[in-house]
Structures are given as C-alpha cells and as structure tokens.
Design an enzyme around this catalytic site. Structure first.
Site, PDB file in Angstrom:
ATOM      1  N   HIS A 143      -0.881  -9.711  -1.351  1.00  8.66           N
ATOM      2  CA  HIS A 143      -1.268  -8.889  -2.489  1.00  8.66           C
ATOM      3  C   HIS A 143      -0.938  -9.608  -3.796  1.00  8.66           C
ATOM      4  CE1 HIS A 143      -0.400  -5.127   0.236  1.00  8.66           C
ATOM      5  NE2 HIS A 143      -1.389  -5.884   0.689  1.00  8.66           N
ATOM      6  N   SER A 202       0.820  -1.213   0.000  1.00  7.70           N
ATOM      7  CA  SER A 202       0.000   0.000   0.000  1.00  7.70           C
ATOM      8  C   SER A 202       0.849   1.256   0.000  1.00  7.70           C
ATOM      9  CB  SER A 202      -0.938  -0.002   1.212  1.00  7.70           C
ATOM     10  OG  SER A 202      -1.901  -1.010   1.098  1.00  7.70           O
TER      11      SER A 202
END
Length: 438
Positions: free
Chosen positions: A402, A92
């Site tokens: 992810h 992120s």
C-alpha cells in the site's frame, strides 16, 4: 448530472465543487431539510487511488465520456493515514474502521476503537434506527473492510469468527465469495474446489445456521435469482474475473457460480429497499487491491468495469429513491501505480516496477506481471489504448504494498456536498452520522 460530459481532471472537479459550495455559504447547506428515513451506500474500491481511477477512465471511457464513479456531482479527497504510532500507511482494516467508527486506529484494528475497545459502528447505528443492513463484495465477504462494519474482531484474519459475527449481528444481506469460511473442514460446500485456495477452513456449518436463522441461501446464478429476502446469504464464486490466474482455461462467463457484482448490488437494493426506515449498505471491490499487489493492470481494468457497473445500478436506483446517499472512495492506494508513456525510440521511458507481492506466472513461461530485462513492459502493465484515440499508455509500479497517498471521494444524494474539499477519512463517519441525526 448527465453521464456524458467533458472528462475534466478529478482535482479540477474538486476545485469547482469547492467554489460552488463556498458561494452558497455554510448556512445555506445547513438549512436544507434532511430526509426522515435516509439510506446510505458506501462503495469502496479497495486500493483504488487517483491513478487507478484515471487509467480506468482512459482505457474504458476515453476522454469525452466521464466514467460513472467520477460523474457523481460532488468530488473531494480523503487522507488515509492510520492512527498508528509506527506507520504512515494504512491497511484495509484501519482504513475501513476510520469510516465505520469515526476514529483513527492502528493498522490491523477491525471495527474496534483506538485501544481495542468495543464501540458502535455505523452498521450498529443503522440497526438502532430500524434500518436494514447489507454487506457485498466481489471477493471474500468476510474481509477486513466489511468486518469493520459488521463483525468487529481483534484480528482481521479471524475469518470464521467474522462470519459468525455477521449472523450474531443479524446483517440482513450478505453477498460475496469466501465460501470456505462458512463450511467445516472436509465439507467442500456447494462450489467445486478447483483452485489452490478453495478448501474449506471453517469449524462449523454456518450456512446451515444461517438457514435456521431465516436466511435464504444462494450459491449459483439460478439460486441467486430466486432469493427474495428479507434475509439473504449468497456465497458465490470468489474473484471470478481473476481466477484464470490460478486455473488455466477458466472462463468466468461460463461458470454457473459466478454472479456479476452489479447483479449482487441490484438484488441487495431490491431486498434492503423494502424497509420504510431505509437501509445501510457497504460494498467493496476487493479485486482492485489484489490487482495492485499483483501488478496486474489488465485485471484492474476488469475490476474498474465492475465498479462503474455497480455505480450505474445505484444511480439508476437513486432516480426513484432520492433519499439515498452514495459515497464512492477507497481505503488506501495499492502498488504506487503510475501512468506513463509507452517506450519508444524517441523518448525511452523504461519500466522500473518492483517485484509484485504475488509472482503469479499467469500461465506464461515469462511471468506477465514481473519486471522484464532492460525495462521492458510486462504484458499485464500494458500498453493500453485510450478509448477513441490512437494514443497509448502503460502502467508502472513503485511497490508491491500500500501507499500513503490521499484518495478521491465522489458522492451523490443528501449531504453529498459535505465531501467537497480535503478531509480526514473519518469524515465519512461524520457525514453519515449527521445524516442519521446522531
């Protein structure tokens, strides 16, 4: 564009938008006069890839009504690869920093340049223009995505330093969870410590410092409703829709410290919108990312409801404020999520999902988010009904981490057409600085 129309696949919308744009030609779009005092809203569904958006669409809206975040008039795709010498998949921090500074950076880099150097963020540029600024989250307001704009740090885990950085930079509106970083150890703050992760971790009373700097402070629905600005800090219940995972019997509806994300957004728009020079606002649903890590598609649907409710608030606001650019996208996808047919005797399709990042038992003897014997579907993975039909689908996962897939971007407002097509994630910065005239 009306909220209800046939639910075309997102990539079809992208292609249609690309054809429309190419028919106009670049010169036509360049000739459009930009507003003198534009405002910008970035709404990030952390970890929300195409599959997540599709599942939320099917389950909550069905096949005929387009969900608000996909009903925006422009659609495209953004890559998510970081500027990292080792990794092809972004975290992120790197994903949001690409938006914030317009450069691909290594994972872990939070608001700094590729070599760790200090560079102006979009929030800094907005302040230089005299705009008001705001950061809103349904989870921890000091997380990496928002910090990339409002408090660049060498390590995304420096939560207390991030909170201090927000105050140092004078971010006007700060709404979200993460109260524990704003109070010193031993000070429980204003929200009862019930969960395993609620105890304060700060080194000073930053709430007191904020109040001394002129911030109004809220910690529940009543105090939130009383906020007037121009500076406002609300530290409310963190990830309230997911707390039943930690606290048996918890109901966010009856929690006085829960403030719905769409209400956070509405209040932020009310306060920030008073500035005649415009505003810059970054909003995130961090719960979507947690739901991907935990393989919890049930809570993902709740987070999707919040995302769409926030978009509805913003698009209603745009009707009276057409100089607002709204960008809805994601920093990366989480979980490698797939939509699959439900297991049946005629066409067996077992679940092959990996072990979740966080094997939370969800108050059941058999964990509801973990792989079951013989490919059985975990309760948190479905089945889900497509609204308005008898059809069902289930969710499968390929990883607890992810993935590197591209993510959708939808947009409305001035220069929204720039998002048609496929772009680097740094394109967010490019479009916004163009709007700013930089």
């Amino acid at each position: 564009m009306p909220a209800t129309h046939p639910a075309l696949p997102l990539l079809a919308l992208v292609a249609a938008g690309a054809l429309a744009l190419s028919s106009c030609g670049d010169s036509a779009s360049e000739s459009v006069a930009l507003p003198q005092h534009p405002s910008v809203i970035i709404l990030s569904g952390d970890g929300m890839g195409s599959q997540q958006r599709t599942a939320i669409q099917y389950h909550t809206y069905g096949l005929d009504e387009r969900q608000p975040m996909d009903a925006l008039p422009v659609a495209g795709m953004l890559d998510t690869i970081p500027g990292d010498p080792e990794y092809a998949v972004s975290d992120s921090a790197a994903g949001a920093t690409a938006w914030a500074v317009g450069k691909k950076v290594p994972n872990g880099t939070t608001g700094l340049g590729p070599d760790g150097e200090s560079v102006p963020t979009l929030l800094d540029l907005a302040k230089q223009r005299g705009m008001s600024t705001g950061l809103v989250n349904d989870h921890d307001v000091t997380n990496a995505t928002l910090a990339a704009f409002g408090a660049p740090v060498p390590d995304r885990d420096l939560k207390v330093e991030i909170a201090e950085g927000y105050l140092d930079r004078g971010v006007d509106v700060l709404f979200g969870g993460g109260e524990k970083y704003w109070y010193p150890k031993g000070d429980a703050g204003r929200i009862p410590d019930e969960g395993d992760d609620d105890a304060s971790e700060g080194s000073a009373n930053l709430v007191q410092r904020a109040e001394e700097l002129g911030y109004g402070y809220a910690y529940d629905r009543d105090t939130f409703d009383a906020l007037t600005g121009p500076k406002a800090l609300a530290l409310v219940q963190d990830s309230a829709k997911r707390r039943s995972n930690e606290i048996e019997g918890y109901d966010y509806h009856s929690d006085p410290h829960y403030v719905a994300p769409e209400k956070l957004v509405a209040k932020a728009l009310d306060i920030l919108g008073r500035n005649e020079n415009g505003f810059f606002l970054v909003i995130e649903s961090d719960d979507l990312d947690s739901d991907g890590h935990e393989h919890d598609a049930q809570n993902m649907m709740l987070a999707g409801e919040s995302m769409n409710a926030m978009v509805q608030v913003i698009t209603e606001y745009q009707k009276e404020h057409p100089d607002v650019l709204l960008i809805v996208t994601a920093d990366h996808e989480t979980g490698g999520m797939a939509i699959e047919n439900v297991l049946d005797d005629d066409e067996p399709e077992p679940n092959s999902d990996q072990v979740a990042d966080d094997p939370v038992p969800y108050w059941a003897e058999t964990p509801e988010n973990m792989p079951l014997p013989d490919g059985g579907v975990p309760k948190r993975s479905g089945p889900f009904t497509i609204k308005g039909t008898d059809r069902q689908f289930k969710v499968d996962w390929t990883t607890a981490e992810h993935t590197g897939t591209m993510v959708p971007v939808t947009a409305a407002g001035p220069l929204a057409e720039r998002f048609t097509g496929v772009h680097h994630n740094t394109h967010v910065y490019d479009v916004i600085t163009e709007l700013f005239g930089n």
